[in-house]
Enzyme design. Structure first.
Site, mmCIF file in Angstrom:
data_model
loop_
_atom_site.group_PDB
_atom_site.id
_atom_site.type_symbol
_atom_site.label_atom_id
_atom_site.label_comp_id
_atom_site.label_asym_id
_atom_site.label_seq_id
_atom_site.Cartn_x
_atom_site.Cartn_y
_atom_site.Cartn_z
ATOM 1 N N HIS A 104 0.880 -1.170 0.000
ATOM 2 C CA HIS A 104 0.000 0.000 0.000
ATOM 3 C C HIS A 104 0.922 1.225 0.000
ATOM 4 O O HIS A 104 2.014 1.176 0.550
ATOM 5 C CB HIS A 104 -0.833 -0.049 1.288
ATOM 6 C CG HIS A 104 -1.927 0.971 1.371
ATOM 7 N ND1 HIS A 104 -1.680 2.290 1.673
ATOM 8 C CD2 HIS A 104 -3.267 0.866 1.207
ATOM 9 C CE1 HIS A 104 -2.837 2.948 1.691
ATOM 10 N NE2 HIS A 104 -3.812 2.105 1.410
ATOM 11 N N ASP A 136 3.463 -3.972 7.862
ATOM 12 C CA ASP A 136 2.189 -3.268 7.745
ATOM 13 C C ASP A 136 1.079 -4.286 7.998
ATOM 14 O O ASP A 136 0.802 -5.133 7.156
ATOM 15 C CB ASP A 136 2.082 -2.653 6.344
ATOM 16 C CG ASP A 136 0.681 -2.120 6.040
ATOM 17 O OD1 ASP A 136 -0.215 -2.244 6.900
ATOM 18 O OD2 ASP A 136 0.495 -1.587 4.940
ATOM 19 N N GLN A 168 -4.137 -5.010 7.071
ATOM 20 C CA GLN A 168 -5.104 -5.967 6.532
ATOM 21 C C GLN A 168 -5.068 -7.320 7.234
ATOM 22 O O GLN A 168 -5.880 -8.187 6.924
ATOM 23 C CB GLN A 168 -4.873 -6.176 5.025
ATOM 24 C CG GLN A 168 -5.085 -4.940 4.180
ATOM 25 C CD GLN A 168 -6.530 -4.468 4.143
ATOM 26 O OE1 GLN A 168 -7.438 -5.159 4.574
ATOM 27 N NE2 GLN A 168 -6.739 -3.262 3.652
ATOM 28 N N LYS A 173 -10.140 -0.589 10.616
ATOM 29 C CA LYS A 173 -10.389 -1.766 9.782
ATOM 30 C C LYS A 173 -10.810 -2.967 10.631
ATOM 31 O O LYS A 173 -11.134 -4.024 10.115
ATOM 32 C CB LYS A 173 -9.153 -2.129 8.965
ATOM 33 C CG LYS A 173 -8.823 -1.098 7.879
ATOM 34 C CD LYS A 173 -7.745 -1.604 6.959
ATOM 35 C CE LYS A 173 -7.002 -0.510 6.223
ATOM 36 N NZ LYS A 173 -7.781 0.154 5.184
ATOM 37 N N CYS A 194 -4.674 2.473 -3.727
ATOM 38 C CA CYS A 194 -3.445 3.008 -3.132
ATOM 39 C C CYS A 194 -2.291 2.023 -3.290
ATOM 40 O O CYS A 194 -1.460 1.889 -2.389
ATOM 41 C CB CYS A 194 -3.634 3.356 -1.661
ATOM 42 S SG CYS A 194 -4.872 4.612 -1.390
#
Lengths: 151, 406
Positions: free
Chosen positions: B118, B195, B198, B221, B361
């Site tokens: 991302h 990261d 997700q 999220k 993104c």
């Protein structure tokens, strides 16, 4: 007009069977217009003689609304004087943003007026105005759009 | 009626109208329990945390610090001080880039990222690389979205200072072999930034088991409010780092020209903190743990399989990433032949179906897979089979709306 009707009655025809898509030989003005959020990417080409737009073509790719809008725009501006075309761009952008609503001004856009309902789809405003913005930019600032390959 | 239907009762927004919300990878919905926890904080114990000496401020501080402990436990951190509250993943990753990257990467060094990052885990490293004259190296996945051992072993070298990798791709849904990459990176002396935006909503994360030196994620999220996120950092690293933002309540002692900084984590939390939403994040963690990752994974797999089976029956649809529904984390990215993804999304919106369209993104990945833009349906445990079936039915009509045959 609801969205599906707009696609079926107006947008699809110009998107699938465009009249002005392609590359022009030796255009006077060339400018790329990009809409980074969608990836709409067009290169608009104009031939201008004695302040009159004698031909307009575009190339590139993008969503149906952006492509149909620029195709309809080309229809409208061929044969128009530069300042008339700039004025139409102002009307079109105003219409799409919901700022221009009087029928008389909008009627001057002819077929392009059919996109008026995009005003109710904020997510698609940029798609609809991409071609018009690009055209306005190249006529108002021709120094940015001079065809480098021209002698 | 399955368990998903029971949980849906907690989400007011899912019970208004007939909308199908399939954009969970962008942001999830929030249950009443989370909204109530935030509201309760402001109703009963609102004061500026960490400052006041009176009861309300003490209560606010306690709730804020309890939220930190909850987050630490949730992702398997050793100690609560290793959790820094931020606004979101983006801010967490920028903190690492500025406070660690800028100081520890020099000319000629290399930073390794994957091409599927991302932008939030790419642009901060582009900045560090440009500023410090380092080189950015890209790991590339195969057709199924997998980064192979050969790939990372050939690109992570003695020159590598930082490996920044997404745990789960927000486009392909694939889970990267972070643990293996981290092990190899550490053997080369690099640190590993993960990261987790997700992954945290969908799977049990243990930062120590993963080998993450830094791990960033967002609350929004995973059913917490927008504007609260966290950064995990290994204690020894955080201690040596300089502050990212400076200002109030991150100091020990300040003179006209100099200052000494507070201990971690407060060194990295300048200004009034977002205690209300941290409390919301703690409530979201309680909610997730009550639902359980077993059910979340089971439900997502079931729905993703139904979705991908349905899509495979439409020959004009191309799905990106793995052919195995179990490897998508509920994320299914696709294109419809001849129809721009924005038109797909607009037509579906007309039928009250919410899906994302665009570059997500992740423009370098879009270039890599050769798609300017794609549509993405992303599921969560509160979605239902009925919704997937209705989505497939609506999607099957998009090409007709766009003028392709009857």
């Amino acid at each position: 007009m609801e969205l599906k009707q707009l696609y079926r009655e107006i947008v699809n025809e110009h998107n699938l069977h465009p009249t002005h898509k392609g590359t022009m030989e030796n255009p006077d003005l060339v400018l790329r217009g990009v809409n980074p959020s969608c990836g709409d990417d067009i290169t608009l080409q104009l031939r201008v003689q004695d302040d009159v737009i004698t031909d307009a073509k575009y190339d590139g790719s993008g969503c149906a609304i952006s492509q149909a809008s620029v195709d309809m725009m080309a229809d409208q501006i061929i044969g128009k004087k530069k300042d008339e075309a700039i004025k139409m761009a102002g009307t079109f952008v105003g219409m799409i943003k919901g700022e221009v609503t009087d029928e008389e001004s909008i009627e001057a856009l002819d077929e392009a007026a059919a996109l008026q309902d995009v005003a109710h789809m904020p997510a698609r405003v940029k798609c609809a105005v991409l071609g018009w913005h690009t055209m306005q930019e190249m006529l108002e600032h021709p120094e940015k759009a001079l065809n480098q390959t021209n002698e | 009626m399955g368990r998903a239907t029971d949980y849906r009762k907690d989400f007011d927004i899912l019970n208004t109208g007939d909308y199908i919300y399939f954009d969970n990878a962008a942001t999830s919905q929030r249950p009443r329990q989370v909204l109530d926890a935030v509201s309760e904080f402001y109703k009963t114990s609102n004061a500026n945390p960490l400052r006041g000496l009176y009861d309300w401020s003490v209560a606010a501080t306690e709730q804020y610090e309890n939220a930190r402990k909850k987050v630490a436990g949730f992702i398997g951190a050793n100690r609560a001080e290793e959790i820094i509250f931020t606004r979101n993943t983006t801010e967490s990753l920028n903190l690492v880039a500025y406070s660690y990257g800028m100081e520890n990467v020099s000319e000629g060094d290399e930073i390794v990222v994957t091409v599927m990052e991302h932008h939030s885990n790419l642009l901060p490293w582009q900045m560090v690389a440009k500023k410090n004259k380092a080189k950015l190296i890209f790991l590339e996945p195969d057709e199924e979205g997998v980064i192979s051992k050969e790939e990372y072993e050939s690109k992570i070298t003695d020159k590598t200072k930082i490996v920044a990798v997404g745990h789960v791709s927000n486009v392909m849904g694939v889970t990267n072999p972070v643990k293996e990459i981290a092990e190899y990176a550490h053997s080369k002396g690099a640190i590993v930034v993960v990261d987790g935006a997700q992954s945290t909503p969908h799977m049990k994360v243990n930062v120590q088991d993963l080998g993450a030196d830094f791990f960033a994620f967002s609350g929004h999220k995973m059913m917490a409010p927008m504007g609260i996120g966290a950064l995990y950092g290994r204690y020894e690293l955080l201690e040596k780092m300089q502050p990212f933002l400076t200002g109030g309540e991150m100091i020990e002692y300040v003179t006209r020209t100099d200052a000494t900084y507070a201990e971690i984590p407060h060194k990295f939390e300048a200004g009034t903190v977002n205690a209300g939403d941290a409390v919301g994040l703690a409530a979201a963690i309680d909610y997730i743990e009550n639902v359980g990752f077993d059910f979340i994974i089971e439900q997502e797999h079931k729905l993703t399989k139904l979705l991908m089976d349905g899509l495979s029956k439409m020959p004009y649809i191309k799905v990106y990433g793995s052919s195995d529904p179990a490897k998508h984390c509920g994320i299914v990215t696709f294109t419809v032949d001849g129809v721009h993804p924005h038109d797909v999304s607009s037509v579906l919106n007309d039928d009250h179906v919410c899906v994302r369209a665009g570059h997500h993104c992740a423009q370098p990945l879009m270039q890599f897979i050769g798609a300017g833009s794609t549509a993405r349906a992303s599921l969560y445990f509160y979605n239902t089979e009925e919704e997937v079936e209705r989505f497939l039915d609506k999607l099957s009509k998009v090409r007709e709306v766009m003028g392709y045959g009857a």
